[in-house]
Design a protein around this motif. Structure first.
Motif, short mmCIF file in Angstrom:
data_model
loop_
_atom_site.label_atom_id
_atom_site.label_comp_id
_atom_site.label_asym_id
_atom_site.label_seq_id
_atom_site.Cartn_x
_atom_site.Cartn_y
_atom_site.Cartn_z
N ARG A 64 10.76 5.63 -2.44
CA ARG A 64 11.02 6.57 -1.34
C ARG A 64 9.95 6.43 -0.26
O ARG A 64 10.24 6.35 0.93
N CYS A 65 8.68 6.38 -0.68
CA CYS A 65 7.58 6.22 0.27
C CYS A 65 7.68 4.91 1.03
O CYS A 65 7.44 4.86 2.24
N PHE A 66 8.01 3.86 0.34
CA PHE A 66 8.18 2.53 0.93
C PHE A 66 9.19 2.61 2.08
O PHE A 66 8.92 2.17 3.19
N ILE A 99 0.84 -1.20 0.00
CA ILE A 99 0.00 0.00 0.00
C ILE A 99 0.87 1.25 0.00
O ILE A 99 0.60 2.21 -0.74
N ALA A 100 1.93 1.26 0.80
CA ALA A 100 2.84 2.42 0.84
C ALA A 100 3.48 2.63 -0.53
O ALA A 100 3.59 3.78 -1.01
N PHE A 101 3.88 1.55 -1.18
CA PHE A 101 4.48 1.65 -2.51
C PHE A 101 3.48 2.28 -3.49
O PHE A 101 3.81 3.21 -4.22
N CYS A 102 2.26 1.77 -3.50
CA CYS A 102 1.23 2.28 -4.42
C CYS A 102 0.88 3.74 -4.13
O CYS A 102 0.67 4.52 -5.07
N ARG A 103 0.81 4.09 -2.88
CA ARG A 103 0.51 5.47 -2.52
C ARG A 103 1.54 6.42 -3.14
O ARG A 103 1.21 7.45 -3.71
N TYR A 145 1.23 6.20 -7.30
CA TYR A 145 0.07 6.89 -7.88
C TYR A 145 -0.02 8.35 -7.45
O TYR A 145 -0.52 9.18 -8.20
N GLY A 146 0.48 8.65 -6.26
CA GLY A 146 0.52 10.05 -5.84
C GLY A 146 1.41 10.87 -6.77
O GLY A 146 1.03 11.96 -7.20
N LYS A 147 2.57 10.33 -7.09
CA LYS A 147 3.50 11.04 -7.98
C LYS A 147 2.93 11.11 -9.39
O LYS A 147 3.03 12.15 -10.06
#
Length: 184
Positions: A132-134, A97-101, A104-106
Motif C-alpha cells: 500500500r505504501c509503495f 525505501i517506501a516498501f520497507c517503511r 516495518y512501520g506496520k
C-alpha cells in the motif's frame, strides 16, 4: 552468525545485489559490497545461517534486484515454514525505501499491540501495508525492464515484489499485483 544467534530474530532482512552473479555456483547469490567489490554469499551458506542460527525466524526479506528468484525460491523450498519476500525485477532505491517503511512501520505497530496482550504481529499484514505504501507514494508495480508495463502507465515501473507464503498458510503463493491489490 553470532549476532543472529544472539538476537534470534523473527524477521531478518538482507540488502544487497541479487543479480550480480548470473552463472556458475554463485548464480542468483546475494552479493554485498565491501570496499567497492562485490562479495557474493553462497546460497547454501545463507540457508545454513538461517536454519541453524535463527530458530525463531518467521520471515526473510531479500532486499535487492532479482532476489526472489532463484534465491528466494531456494530459501522457500529449503525452509517452507518461512515467509520469503523479495524483488522479482530491478528496483528503484526510493521505491525500496517506501516498501520497507510500510513493512516495518506496520510490524512495529502490531508489535506494540502484541506486547500489550493483543494478537501476534502478522507478516502478511505487514506485506500488505508495504505494498500500500509503495503504491501510495506513486510507485508503479512492475518490472522496469518491461516496456509494456511502462507504456501502460506512461512511465517506467519502479519494481516488482512478491511473497512466498509458509506451507502452513492456506494459499501457497500470493501474487502481490493481482491477489492482494488492484494494481492495474
Amino acid at each position: 552468525a553470532h549476532v543472529a544467534r544472539e538476537l534470534s530474530p523473527r524477521v531478518i532482512q538482507f540488502s544487497g545485489h541479487g543479480n550480480a552473479v548470473r552463472a556458475g555456483a554463485y548464480a542468483g547469490a546475494l552479493a554485498f559490497e565491501r570496499g567497492g567489490t562485490l562479495q557474493p554469499v553462497p546460497p547454501d551458506e545463507l540457508i545454513r545461517l538461517l536454519r541453524e542460527d535463527c530458530p525463531d525466524l518467521q520471515a526473510v526479506l531479500l532486499h535487492g534486484c532479482h532476489t526472489l528468484r532463484p534465491l528466494g525460491e531456494l530459501i522457500h523450498r529449503e525452509m517452507p515454514h518461512l515467509y520469503v519476500i523479495g524483488w522479482d525485477s530491478l528496483l528503484e532505491d526510493k521505491a525500496a525505501i517506501a516498501f520497507c517503511r510500510g513493512f516495518y512501520g506496520k510490524l512495529g505497530e502490531m508489535a506494540e499491540i502484541e506486547l500489550a496482550g493483543g494478537p501476534p504481529a502478522s507478516i502478511h499484514d505487514a506485506f500488505a501495508e508495504a505494498a500500500r505504501c509503495f503504491e501510495e507514494q506513486g510507485f508503479i508495480l512492475g518490472d522496469p525492464e518491461d516496456a509494456a508495463v511502462s507504456a501502460k502507465h506512461g512511465r517506467r515501473a519502479s519494481g516488482k515484489f512478491d511473497i512466498f507464503m509458509p506451507a502452513s498458510y492456506q494459499q501457497q503463493h500470493v501474487n502481490s499485483a493481482s491477489s492482494l491489490f488492484s494494481a492495474g
